[in-house]
Design a protein around this motif. Structure first.
Motif, PDB file in Angstrom:
ATOM      1  N   HIS A 439      37.901 -53.441  44.050  1.00  0.00           N
ATOM      2  CA  HIS A 439      36.645 -52.729  43.738  1.00  0.00           C
ATOM      3  C   HIS A 439      35.691 -52.790  44.924  1.00  0.00           C
ATOM      4  O   HIS A 439      35.098 -51.778  45.335  1.00  0.00           O
ATOM      5  N   GLU A 440      35.539 -53.987  45.495  1.00  0.00           N
ATOM      6  CA  GLU A 440      34.624 -54.155  46.636  1.00  0.00           C
ATOM      7  C   GLU A 440      35.122 -53.366  47.843  1.00  0.00           C
ATOM      8  O   GLU A 440      34.332 -52.790  48.593  1.00  0.00           O
ATOM      9  N   ALA A 441      36.445 -53.336  48.033  1.00  0.00           N
ATOM     10  CA  ALA A 441      37.007 -52.594  49.170  1.00  0.00           C
ATOM     11  C   ALA A 441      36.738 -51.094  49.011  1.00  0.00           C
ATOM     12  O   ALA A 441      36.408 -50.410  49.988  1.00  0.00           O
ATOM     13  N   ARG A 442      36.869 -50.586  47.784  1.00  0.00           N
ATOM     14  CA  ARG A 442      36.595 -49.158  47.556  1.00  0.00           C
ATOM     15  C   ARG A 442      35.141 -48.835  47.856  1.00  0.00           C
ATOM     16  O   ARG A 442      34.825 -47.834  48.509  1.00  0.00           O
ATOM     17  N   LEU A 443      34.228 -49.673  47.349  1.00  0.00           N
ATOM     18  CA  LEU A 443      32.802 -49.450  47.616  1.00  0.00           C
ATOM     19  C   LEU A 443      32.528 -49.474  49.119  1.00  0.00           C
ATOM     20  O   LEU A 443      31.751 -48.653  49.637  1.00  0.00           O
ATOM     21  N   SER A 444      33.171 -50.415  49.812  1.00  0.00           N
ATOM     22  CA  SER A 444      32.942 -50.553  51.256  1.00  0.00           C
ATOM     23  C   SER A 444      33.479 -49.348  52.014  1.00  0.00           C
ATOM     24  O   SER A 444      32.857 -48.894  52.984  1.00  0.00           O
ATOM     25  N   MET A 445      34.614 -48.808  51.591  1.00  0.00           N
ATOM     26  CA  MET A 445      35.171 -47.628  52.268  1.00  0.00           C
ATOM     27  C   MET A 445      34.270 -46.408  52.081  1.00  0.00           C
ATOM     28  O   MET A 445      34.064 -45.620  53.008  1.00  0.00           O
ATOM     29  N   VAL A 446      33.722 -46.251  50.872  1.00  0.00           N
ATOM     30  CA  VAL A 446      32.773 -45.144  50.629  1.00  0.00           C
ATOM     31  C   VAL A 446      31.572 -45.295  51.552  1.00  0.00           C
ATOM     32  O   VAL A 446      31.091 -44.322  52.154  1.00  0.00           O
ATOM     33  N   LEU A 447      31.110 -46.534  51.701  1.00  0.00           N
ATOM     34  CA  LEU A 447      29.953 -46.803  52.559  1.00  0.00           C
ATOM     35  C   LEU A 447      30.274 -46.497  54.021  1.00  0.00           C
ATOM     36  O   LEU A 447      29.479 -45.863  54.731  1.00  0.00           O
ATOM     37  N   PHE A 456      26.206 -51.086  58.436  1.00  0.00           N
ATOM     38  CA  PHE A 456      26.540 -52.443  58.889  1.00  0.00           C
ATOM     39  C   PHE A 456      25.756 -53.484  58.085  1.00  0.00           C
ATOM     40  O   PHE A 456      26.302 -54.483  57.622  1.00  0.00           O
ATOM     41  N   GLN A 457      24.449 -53.224  57.940  1.00  0.00           N
ATOM     42  CA  GLN A 457      23.571 -54.147  57.209  1.00  0.00           C
ATOM     43  C   GLN A 457      24.061 -54.321  55.770  1.00  0.00           C
ATOM     44  O   GLN A 457      24.123 -55.431  55.248  1.00  0.00           O
ATOM     45  N   LEU A 458      24.408 -53.216  55.113  1.00  0.00           N
ATOM     46  CA  LEU A 458      24.808 -53.260  53.713  1.00  0.00           C
ATOM     47  C   LEU A 458      26.198 -53.876  53.546  1.00  0.00           C
ATOM     48  O   LEU A 458      26.463 -54.574  52.573  1.00  0.00           O
ATOM     49  N   LEU A 459      27.078 -53.651  54.519  1.00  0.00           N
ATOM     50  CA  LEU A 459      28.466 -54.105  54.400  1.00  0.00           C
ATOM     51  C   LEU A 459      28.624 -55.591  54.709  1.00  0.00           C
ATOM     52  O   LEU A 459      29.323 -56.310  53.991  1.00  0.00           O
ATOM     53  N   LEU A 460      27.984 -56.052  55.775  1.00  0.00           N
ATOM     54  CA  LEU A 460      28.262 -57.409  56.271  1.00  0.00           C
ATOM     55  C   LEU A 460      27.067 -58.353  56.244  1.00  0.00           C
ATOM     56  O   LEU A 460      27.235 -59.551  56.459  1.00  0.00           O
ATOM     57  N   MET A 461      25.877 -57.837  55.992  1.00  0.00           N
ATOM     58  CA  MET A 461      24.695 -58.698  56.048  1.00  0.00           C
ATOM     59  C   MET A 461      23.993 -58.849  54.700  1.00  0.00           C
ATOM     60  O   MET A 461      23.031 -59.594  54.590  1.00  0.00           O
ATOM     61  N   ALA A 469      25.366 -58.628  41.158  1.00  0.00           N
ATOM     62  CA  ALA A 469      26.404 -57.609  41.291  1.00  0.00           C
ATOM     63  C   ALA A 469      26.904 -57.103  39.942  1.00  0.00           C
ATOM     64  O   ALA A 469      27.436 -56.007  39.859  1.00  0.00           O
ATOM     65  N   PHE A 470      26.721 -57.911  38.875  1.00  0.00           N
ATOM     66  CA  PHE A 470      27.269 -57.548  37.566  1.00  0.00           C
ATOM     67  C   PHE A 470      26.149 -57.317  36.558  1.00  0.00           C
ATOM     68  O   PHE A 470      25.123 -57.990  36.587  1.00  0.00           O
ATOM     69  N   ASP A 471      26.395 -56.378  35.631  1.00  0.00           N
ATOM     70  CA  ASP A 471      25.359 -56.002  34.667  1.00  0.00           C
ATOM     71  C   ASP A 471      25.059 -57.131  33.693  1.00  0.00           C
ATOM     72  O   ASP A 471      23.902 -57.422  33.408  1.00  0.00           O
ATOM     73  N   HIS A 472      26.112 -57.733  33.150  1.00  0.00           N
ATOM     74  CA  HIS A 472      25.937 -58.865  32.231  1.00  0.00           C
ATOM     75  C   HIS A 472      26.746 -60.039  32.756  1.00  0.00           C
ATOM     76  O   HIS A 472      27.809 -59.852  33.366  1.00  0.00           O
ATOM     77  N   VAL A 473      26.235 -61.233  32.496  1.00  0.00           N
ATOM     78  CA  VAL A 473      26.922 -62.450  32.932  1.00  0.00           C
ATOM     79  C   VAL A 473      26.971 -63.396  31.736  1.00  0.00           C
ATOM     80  O   VAL A 473      26.004 -63.492  30.974  1.00  0.00           O
ATOM     81  N   LEU A 474      28.113 -64.074  31.553  1.00  0.00           N
ATOM     82  CA  LEU A 474      28.169 -65.070  30.470  1.00  0.00           C
ATOM     83  C   LEU A 474      28.790 -66.349  30.992  1.00  0.00           C
ATOM     84  O   LEU A 474      29.682 -66.328  31.843  1.00  0.00           O
ATOM     85  N   HIS A 475      28.284 -67.464  30.479  1.00  0.00           N
ATOM     86  CA  HIS A 475      28.765 -68.791  30.895  1.00  0.00           C
ATOM     87  C   HIS A 475      29.505 -69.431  29.719  1.00  0.00           C
ATOM     88  O   HIS A 475      28.995 -69.446  28.594  1.00  0.00           O
ATOM     89  N   LEU A 476      30.703 -69.950  29.997  1.00  0.00           N
ATOM     90  CA  LEU A 476      31.435 -70.722  28.997  1.00  0.00           C
ATOM     91  C   LEU A 476      31.200 -72.198  29.292  1.00  0.00           C
ATOM     92  O   LEU A 476      31.579 -72.696  30.349  1.00  0.00           O
ATOM     93  N   CYS A 477      30.545 -72.872  28.375  1.00  0.00           N
ATOM     94  CA  CYS A 477      30.133 -74.258  28.630  1.00  0.00           C
ATOM     95  C   CYS A 477      30.022 -74.973  27.276  1.00  0.00           C
ATOM     96  O   CYS A 477      29.463 -74.412  26.335  1.00  0.00           O
ATOM     97  N   HIS A 886      20.711 -44.801  45.609  1.00  0.00           N
ATOM     98  CA  HIS A 886      21.277 -45.424  46.830  1.00  0.00           C
ATOM     99  C   HIS A 886      21.591 -46.896  46.519  1.00  0.00           C
ATOM    100  O   HIS A 886      20.936 -47.802  47.043  1.00  0.00           O
ATOM    101  N   PRO A 887      22.582 -47.144  45.640  1.00  0.00           N
ATOM    102  CA  PRO A 887      22.798 -48.527  45.189  1.00  0.00           C
ATOM    103  C   PRO A 887      23.574 -49.391  46.167  1.00  0.00           C
ATOM    104  O   PRO A 887      23.743 -50.578  45.927  1.00  0.00           O
ATOM    105  N   GLU A 888      24.085 -48.821  47.275  1.00  0.00           N
ATOM    106  CA  GLU A 888      24.952 -49.569  48.186  1.00  0.00           C
ATOM    107  C   GLU A 888      24.306 -50.900  48.582  1.00  0.00           C
ATOM    108  O   GLU A 888      23.106 -50.942  48.834  1.00  0.00           O
ATOM    109  N   PRO A 889      25.083 -51.984  48.657  1.00  0.00           N
ATOM    110  CA  PRO A 889      26.538 -52.074  48.482  1.00  0.00           C
ATOM    111  C   PRO A 889      26.966 -52.311  47.030  1.00  0.00           C
ATOM    112  O   PRO A 889      28.084 -52.735  46.798  1.00  0.00           O
ATOM    113  N   PHE A 890      26.063 -52.068  46.080  1.00  0.00           N
ATOM    114  CA  PHE A 890      26.395 -52.266  44.669  1.00  0.00           C
ATOM    115  C   PHE A 890      26.780 -50.928  44.032  1.00  0.00           C
ATOM    116  O   PHE A 890      26.843 -49.897  44.699  1.00  0.00           O
TER     117      PHE A 890
END
Length: 1146
Positions: A439-447, A456-461, A469-477, A886-890
């Protein structure tokens, strides 16, 4: 005489906004100190701008040297721009080791070699007899079960070899690790050591003895144990030098067997090397069933045997090809920014190095390529090749004894074989992790293909932590619950294979389960990789449950997200039983409109905010049903910020429904206006021009029916007035609607005459709406207020040529020229630009349903910091829109929470001084036009405001930021956003719960010189405060319309009226800050010049007093009188005036 400097954050920055460059987090922490510091730009507005270098004529036209020509040719063929080449070269310099440091590391390695060879040997003992171990050291391995056959003795290593990226020259700062392979002598090992963890026990004991002796050596500052890539069966020893080189390097010692010691045929993925009878402590079943294979166990043994051969292969391939090494370094930076390279099952730097070797061997990469081309080629390969379906191999032998790729696909989710054809390099990589890499590689190629200037700034910095990076996050604890999941999911063979590591054993099945359940709602599911722990040699190794928290990230599809129905097969289909088993009690038979009777699951969700959280219901139900993980152990972070934009009584909605109701009412009014009969000119267009009509009003309006007991009734005008003895009535803001009339030759050509004709139209409009549709109307010369279904609309009649008439200037000679005037610009903005923007953002909301929540949270936060009046509604809406366009790199956000985090990141890191924020609404601007805007911007920077936002309709003026913010206010917003972001991210990533989520919304009041505290009785929006009061005053509203519907009081907000008076009276001495959403405090900040003595003038006496200074009469502020005036002006509204005199002096 003057203000004391302490803590004056706002007024202290006399110059322009502070521009923060996002440092390469976690990668470039050393090197150029300036890159990670904030630069405060002071002085004139021009100072700090990027400017072209001035060259003399001789230098400008000098012939290029052969070296420069070669460099230009290389840039043209190997990079897509010279700027990108410079950026890549600078980055490589930053992350590479200097020669001086290499010399110091080499000297340390030589000493380590000497110390290891001096460690004394030990006599032979049984593996279970560990009494010979000294008291200060523990075996770095969980010996479960403890009983195992075999003998052990320590002998110095037969060979010590440096392996890994340090030797190849591809290691990157700041974490410099040097891997050293210690070849254990053959005498230590026995033929059957591959069975039942015997080899791993010996390996651990070997390290324990080494650790005890090396820990006593003054050469080392610390001697710790850790795990190899997080694998619990393979500990390693970490050595760090003493003194000033403490943070220079970490040497990692890996014991390994002699070459060709283990028979490769015994370590194939289909073979078993951990006997069930030994591991489970029970006799094998008598039914003759085969032992389950142990592919991961076998792989971990094979990895140790291949350490040297892998280094030899990489050394041969990379050799002197500097471009390939640069490419590997860039790929490592790319992985680190995305947090993909750490922990068990991470896509490590070693894997990308081997991938480069594979692509060289298949001629997809050539030795002469530049680092940038290698980066592109590898990303292209990853984006288009699914190793979970079609594995790859570095082995090109046709030996029939080698296992087929299909055998590896049966045992492992991701397949990439080394040159032996027996070792799967991606054995520990889960399918989820590889899909995340893809997924990240596809986004980077589009960029990269977009050839964006900031690519350069968006890809490597730009760092991409999971929470952003993710809409929802859940913790298993706690993680110990996964042990029960192992039993429920019947994962005994996997547990046996992973040496008891139930976290790794359950990870694959759990992610597969959730992916199946979330179905079309899910774009990508990723998991955090348990961090590689490190512990002292005197401590026991950490248990599996102590390896932190398992965090899952959900990247959602907006189109399937809000569906409340999971449609199953028809009742008579064989798949229906599987559907019922998967969903359990949630599945039920339903008859649909087409007559079909199907299995279906219906989720409880009414409002849009509840529908966005349906994944929460899915996840908790499936984990409880199939894995015995109760809801209390699932900490879901998806809608925690929703409470900040919920209405007064709406605990289950974030206002989307109320906004939609207001828009529907507006649509009905539009149809009434279109169909009006009796107007001299027909209506040509009706356009909304209010935040409600683009779904970005923080607290949407609700139908208003005023209680007459709270008002005085002016019968002759059919109007209401607030009663002074009652609390302030509810705040009602009319929604602006622009009504364009058709062109006609009858319109006058004089500006004043046009205004009079428009006023006549406003009166006629009110009259016709009342006559034909029975609506309550109130007309003025500039607008007509209309009450419809409890909503108030303010209709402004517009004539399309009026702005042009206002621009006409007549010279003394009678020549007419067109020139922008404040009146023409204001009218054009209100009647043309505002409706266009509202229409474009309304369309954006239809494409991205999360836009409304993100824009409203952003505005709520800015206003909560008391800075809302410095930023127009439109400017903040456009900043929020940029996150979607312009969500890059997301990817574009699908939840308000992640959108708000990215808003804070954008505001705090964007270089407002040297770049315009281009918001390409409806994708109208081409890449060339955007480049032209950027180049023209720097040339004319001083003509623009501090904060510049460009849209397709506004390419030259940035009209939405012309009146603010000032440089100091923008800097303050950037500082506050930079402080709020890590706090909020830490709260959301805390598995114990986020604590008080409103912390970042509370304003810092310690920076203000004076605080004016207001009475809640006269704050109409008191319940909208960040900390909503448990009880407030009744605001005179009825729950349903009365028999007589009168126009409510419009725009009546005493704190705002009071602020206007303060600014008019004392705007030259102080700045005033307030949160319009229920704020109880007005912050006052003295201007830096306010305490400077002024010469005595009769016209300069307002708020000042005369004093004798240096023999002259001068004027200084009369602070006591001013503070008294603050209270007098706000009598009844002001509760107290707190003068914080320790912050300033007169």
């Amino acid at each position: 005489m003057g203000p004391a400097p302490a803590g004056a954050q706002l007024r202290g920055a006399a110059g322009d906004a502070e521009m923060m460059e996002p440092a390469l987090e976690g990668t470039v922490k050393e090197g150029k100190k300036e890159s990670s510091k904030k630069h405060t730009v002071a002085g004139s507005p021009v100072e700090g701008l990027l400017k072209p270098v001035k060259l003399s004529r001789a230098e400008l036209y000098k012939e290029p040297t052969s070296e420069e020509l070669n460099c230009l040719r290389e840039t043209e063929s190997l990079f897509h721009s010279s700027l990108l080449r410079l950026q890549v070269e600078e980055l490589l310099k930053e992350v590479r080791l200097s020669e001086k440091k290499k010399e110091r590391i080499d000297a340390f390695l030589w000493k380590v070699n000497q110390r290891i060879m001096r460690v004394p040997s030990t006599p032979e003992t049984e593996l279970t007899d560990q009494t010979w171990l000294p008291a200060g050291v523990r075996v770095p391995l969980h010996q479960v079960p403890y009983t195992v056959k075999g003998c052990f003795r320590f002998l110095p290593p037969a060979q010590i070899t440096v392996v890994g990226s340090y030797l190849l020259g591809t290691c990157i700062r700041p974490d410099i690790n040097v891997d050293v392979a210690l070849t254990m002598p053959r005498e230590i090992l026995q033929d059957k050591d591959g069975l039942n963890q015997r080899y791993f026990r010996k390996r651990a004991l070997y390290l324990a003895h080494l650790a005890h002796h090396l820990a006593q050596d003054p050469l080392f500052d610390s001697v710790h144990f850790s795990y190899t890539n997080g694998c619990h069966l393979k500990p390693l020893l970490l050595l760090r030098p003493h003194g000033k080189d403490e943070h220079l390097v970490t040497v990692r010692l890996h014991p390994c067997p002699p070459p060709d010691f283990f028979r490769p045929c015994r370590l194939l993925p289909s073979k078993n090397n951990v006997r069930s009878a030994w591991y489970r402590g029970q006799s094998p079943p008598g039914d003759g069933s085969p032992e389950p294979p142990t592919p991961h166990y076998n792989t971990w043994v094979l990895q140790d045997t291949a350490l040297k051969s892998h280094v030899q292969l990489l050394s041969t391939v990379l050799g002197s090809a500097l471009g390939l090494k640069d490419g590997v370094v860039l790929l490592k930076v790319w992985l680190r920014q995305r947090e993909l390279d750490k922990g068990l099952g991470g896509f490590s730097g070693f894997l990308v190095s081997m991938l480069v070797a594979f692509l060289v061997s298949t001629r997809k990469i050539h030795n002469t390529m530049s680092g940038y081309q290698v980066l592109r080629s590898v990303l292209q390969f990853l984006a288009t090749t699914d190793l979970t379906v079609n594995g790859i191999s570095l082995c090109f032998s046709s030996d029939p004894s080698l296992p087929a790729l299909a055998d590896f696909h049966q045992a492992f989710p991701v397949v990439f074989l080394d040159s032996s054809g027996r070792l799967n390099l991606c054995a520990d990589v889960t399918a989820s992790t590889y899909h995340q890499v893809q997924h990240e590689a596809r986004l980077s190629m589009v960029l990269l293909d977009s050839k964006a200037e900031d690519g350069f700034q968006l890809l490597l910095m730009t760092p991409k932590p999971m929470i952003r990076a993710f809409d929802h996050v859940l913790h298993l604890c706690p993680l110990s619950r996964l042990q029960a999941a192992c039993h429920r999911l019947k994962l005994w063979p996997e547990l046996q294979d992973h040496g008891g590591d139930y976290v790794s054993a359950t990870l694959g099945p759990l992610t597969t389960l959730l992916e199946q359940g979330l179905g079309s709602r899910l774009h990508l599911l990723a998991h955090s990789r348990p961090a590689v722990s490190e512990w002292d040699i005197s401590q026991d190794p950490p248990k599996h449950r102590d390896s932190g928290t398992l965090t899952l990230g959900l990247l959602l599809r907006p189109e399937g997200l809000t569906s409340v129905l999971e449609l199953g097969p028809e009742a008579d289909q064989p798949e229906a039983a599987d559907f019922r088993q998967f969903w359990g009690s949630r599945s039920e038979l339903r008859r649909f409109q087409d007559g079909a009777i199907r299995e279906a699951v219906v989720w409880e969700a009414v409002s849009m905010s509840q529908k966005r959280l349906i994944p929460h219901q899915v996840v908790t139900h499936l984990l409880a049903l199939h894995a015995d993980i109760p809801e209390a152990c699932v900490h879901y972070m998806g809608g925690l910020l929703d409470a900040l934009i919920q209405g007064l009584k709406e605990t289950s909605s974030t206002g989307e429904e109320a906004l939609a109701a207001a828009v529907r009412c507006y649509d009905e009014l539009s149809r009434l206006l279109w169909g009006l009969e009796g107007l001299p000119l027909t209506v040509s267009a009706v356009q909304g021009a209010h935040p409600v009509l683009r779904y970005t009003e923080v607290f949407p309006p609700t139908p208003v029916w005023p209680a007459y007991s709270f008002h005085e009734h002016l019968r002759e005008r059919a109007s209401l007035l607030p009663r002074p003895d009652k609390p302030c009535p509810a705040y009602v803001e009319p929604m602006t609607v622009v009504c364009h009339l058709e062109g006609s030759g009858q319109w006058p050509q004089d500006a004043e005459a046009i205004q009079r004709v428009r006023a006549a139209f406003q009166l006629r409009l009110a009259e016709l709406l009342t006559q034909q549709h029975g609506l309550q109307c109130r007309a003025t010369a500039t607008h007509t207020d209309v009450l419809k279904d409890g909503f108030v609309f303010r209709i402004r009649v517009a004539y399309q040529r009026e702005p042009q008439v206002l621009k006409e200037m007549q010279s003394p000679e009678g020549m007419i020229s067109l020139r922008d005037t404040p009146a023409s610009l204001s009218l054009e903005k209100d009647t043309k630009q505002m409706p266009l923007l509202t229409s474009a953002l309304h369309g954006l909301q239809q494409q991205h349903p999360a836009f409304s929540g993100v824009a409203r949270l952003a505005k709520r936060w800015v206003r909560a910091q008391l800075l809302g009046e410095e930023f127009t509604d439109e400017s903040l809406d456009l900043v929020a829109a940029a996150l979607f366009l312009h969500p890059e790199p997301f990817t574009p956000p699908s939840s308000p929470q992640v959108g708000f985090l990215r808003f804070l990141f954008l505001v705090s890191t964007f270089d407002w001084k040297n770049n315009p924020l281009i918001v390409n609404l409806n994708n109208e601007l081409t890449v060339e036009e955007q480049a032209e805007i950027r180049s023209g911007f720097l040339a004319t920077r001083t003509q623009f405001p501090v904060m510049v936002i460009i849209t397709p309709q506004d390419r030259k003026n940035s009209i939405w930021t012309q009146d603010g913010p000032s440089p100091q206010i923008l800097q303050q917003l950037m500082v506050l956003a930079a402080e709020a972001l890590p706090i909020l991210e830490k709260q959301l990533m805390d598995p114990r719960g986020p604590g008080d989520i409103r912390t970042v919304f509370r304003p810092p009041l310690d920076m203000y010189d004076v605080l004016i505290r207001l009475s809640p009785r006269h704050i109409p929006r008191h319940r909208q405060a960040v900390d909503s009061p448990a009880a407030s005053f009744c605001r005179g509203l009825l729950s349903e319309p009365g028999p007589l519907s009168l126009m409510p009081v419009l725009g009546y907000d005493p704190p705002q009226l009071y602020l206007a008076q303060l600014r008019e009276a004392y705007g030259d001495l102080a700045l005033f800050f307030y949160d319009q959403h229920g704020g109880e405090v007005i912050g006052v900040l003295w201007k830096p010049t306010s305490f400077q003595p002024h010469p005595f003038k009769a016209s300069n006496t307002k708020g000042r007093m005369v004093v004798l200074q240096g023999g002259e009469l001068v004027m200084v502020p009369n602070v006591e009188a001013i503070l008294e005036d603050f209270a007098i002006l706000g009598e009844g509204l002001v509760r107290a005036v707190d003068a914080r005199s320790e912050r300033w002096t007169v």
